[in-house]
Motif scaffolding. Structure first.
Motif, short mmCIF file in Angstrom:
data_model
loop_
_atom_site.label_atom_id
_atom_site.label_comp_id
_atom_site.label_asym_id
_atom_site.label_seq_id
_atom_site.Cartn_x
_atom_site.Cartn_y
_atom_site.Cartn_z
N ASP A 139 0.84 -1.19 0.00
CA ASP A 139 0.00 0.00 0.00
C ASP A 139 0.88 1.25 0.00
O ASP A 139 1.68 1.43 -0.89
N ASN A 140 0.74 2.09 1.03
CA ASN A 140 1.53 3.33 1.10
C ASN A 140 2.71 3.21 2.05
O ASN A 140 3.25 4.21 2.49
N LYS A 141 3.13 1.98 2.38
CA LYS A 141 4.22 1.76 3.34
C LYS A 141 5.42 1.10 2.66
O LYS A 141 5.26 0.24 1.81
N VAL A 142 6.60 1.51 3.12
CA VAL A 142 7.84 0.85 2.71
C VAL A 142 8.63 0.55 3.98
O VAL A 142 8.84 1.42 4.82
N VAL A 143 9.04 -0.71 4.12
CA VAL A 143 9.92 -1.12 5.21
C VAL A 143 11.31 -1.30 4.60
O VAL A 143 11.48 -2.04 3.63
N SER A 144 12.27 -0.59 5.16
CA SER A 144 13.66 -0.68 4.70
C SER A 144 14.51 -1.31 5.79
O SER A 144 14.46 -0.88 6.94
N ILE A 145 15.27 -2.33 5.40
CA ILE A 145 16.22 -2.97 6.31
C ILE A 145 17.59 -2.44 5.93
O ILE A 145 17.97 -2.48 4.75
N MET A 146 18.33 -1.95 6.93
CA MET A 146 19.56 -1.22 6.64
C MET A 146 20.73 -1.65 7.51
O MET A 146 20.53 -2.21 8.58
N THR A 147 21.91 -1.33 7.04
CA THR A 147 23.14 -1.41 7.82
C THR A 147 23.71 0.00 7.87
O THR A 147 23.76 0.69 6.85
N TRP A 148 24.15 0.42 9.07
CA TRP A 148 24.72 1.75 9.24
C TRP A 148 26.11 1.60 9.82
O TRP A 148 26.31 0.95 10.85
N THR A 149 27.08 2.20 9.16
CA THR A 149 28.45 2.28 9.68
C THR A 149 28.83 3.75 9.77
O THR A 149 28.41 4.57 8.95
N ALA A 150 29.62 4.06 10.79
CA ALA A 150 30.09 5.44 10.97
C ALA A 150 31.18 5.44 12.04
O ALA A 150 31.44 4.43 12.69
N VAL A 151 31.78 6.60 12.22
CA VAL A 151 32.76 6.84 13.28
C VAL A 151 32.20 7.96 14.14
O VAL A 151 31.82 9.02 13.61
N ILE A 163 27.20 10.16 25.90
CA ILE A 163 28.27 9.41 25.24
C ILE A 163 29.28 10.39 24.65
O ILE A 163 29.04 10.95 23.57
N PRO A 164 30.38 10.64 25.35
CA PRO A 164 31.38 11.55 24.77
C PRO A 164 31.99 10.97 23.50
O PRO A 164 31.99 9.76 23.29
N ALA A 165 32.49 11.85 22.64
CA ALA A 165 33.12 11.42 21.39
C ALA A 165 34.16 10.36 21.68
O ALA A 165 35.02 10.53 22.53
N SER A 166 34.07 9.25 20.97
CA SER A 166 34.97 8.12 21.23
C SER A 166 36.01 7.92 20.14
O SER A 166 37.04 7.29 20.37
N GLY A 167 35.74 8.41 18.94
CA GLY A 167 36.63 8.16 17.81
C GLY A 167 36.52 6.73 17.30
O GLY A 167 37.27 6.32 16.42
N LYS A 168 35.57 5.97 17.83
CA LYS A 168 35.41 4.56 17.45
C LYS A 168 34.38 4.42 16.34
O LYS A 168 33.44 5.19 16.23
N SER A 169 34.57 3.38 15.56
CA SER A 169 33.62 3.07 14.50
C SER A 169 32.63 2.01 14.99
O SER A 169 32.89 1.33 15.99
N PHE A 170 31.54 1.91 14.29
CA PHE A 170 30.53 0.91 14.62
C PHE A 170 29.81 0.48 13.35
O PHE A 170 29.86 1.16 12.32
N GLU A 171 29.16 -0.66 13.44
CA GLU A 171 28.29 -1.16 12.38
C GLU A 171 27.08 -1.78 13.06
O GLU A 171 27.23 -2.67 13.90
N ILE A 172 25.90 -1.27 12.70
CA ILE A 172 24.67 -1.79 13.30
C ILE A 172 23.61 -2.00 12.23
O ILE A 172 23.72 -1.47 11.12
N LYS A 173 22.60 -2.75 12.60
CA LYS A 173 21.45 -3.00 11.73
C LYS A 173 20.29 -2.13 12.18
O LYS A 173 20.21 -1.72 13.33
N GLY A 174 19.37 -1.88 11.28
CA GLY A 174 18.18 -1.13 11.62
C GLY A 174 17.10 -1.32 10.59
O GLY A 174 17.33 -1.87 9.51
N ILE A 175 15.92 -0.86 10.96
CA ILE A 175 14.79 -0.85 10.04
C ILE A 175 14.10 0.50 10.13
O ILE A 175 14.24 1.21 11.12
#
Length: 140
Positions: A74-86, A94-106
């Protein structure tokens, strides 16, 4: 609007997170009556979302969201994603860590008149906090 076009709009918008391309193009993707659930469970309008989204994105470099799968009905879209960043900037508690991560999301996006009118994101914040060193594995 056909579902393939809705999926393409959702994909472009999500994958533009944290980029200059999105900073000046929210109107291309978001309906004037847009509302979103934002982190912490509050619901925000389009203007507040744009402000908070840019503020949140500014805490990261090398932002890269990849939409790996989408489902449309119908008028809905479900997006499954991976997000990486530093994380290079402070986040609340959460103070700036300079660390990278990779997580999943929808994200579940509802469309009206060819644009997103409602947005419901859900990312694995626990995993992100653990990867950033803000929470240990034993604090699950």
């Amino acid at each position: 609007m056909d579902q393939q076009r809705q999926k393409q709009i959702a994909k472009e918008w999500h994958e533009a997170f944290g980029t200059e391309a999105l900073k000046y193009n929210y109107d291309k993707y978001l309906h004037d009556n847009f509302v979103a659930d934002f982190f912490g469970g509050s619901q925000v309008n389009k203007m507040k979302y744009m402000e908070e989204d840019q503020r949140f994105a500014s805490a990261f470099t090398n932002n890269h969201i990849t939409v790996v799968e989408q489902i449309a009905e119908d008028n809905k879209v479900v997006s499954i994603m991976t997000w990486t960043a530093v994380q290079t900037g402070d986040l609340p508690g959460i103070p700036a860590s300079g660390k990278s991560f990779e997580i999943k999301g929808i994200a579940i996006d509802y469309f009206k008149d060819g644009k997103v009118i409602k947005h419901f994101p859900l990312f694995d914040q626990l995993s992100m906090m653990q990867q950033l060193g803000a929470m240990s594995e034993s604090e699950k």
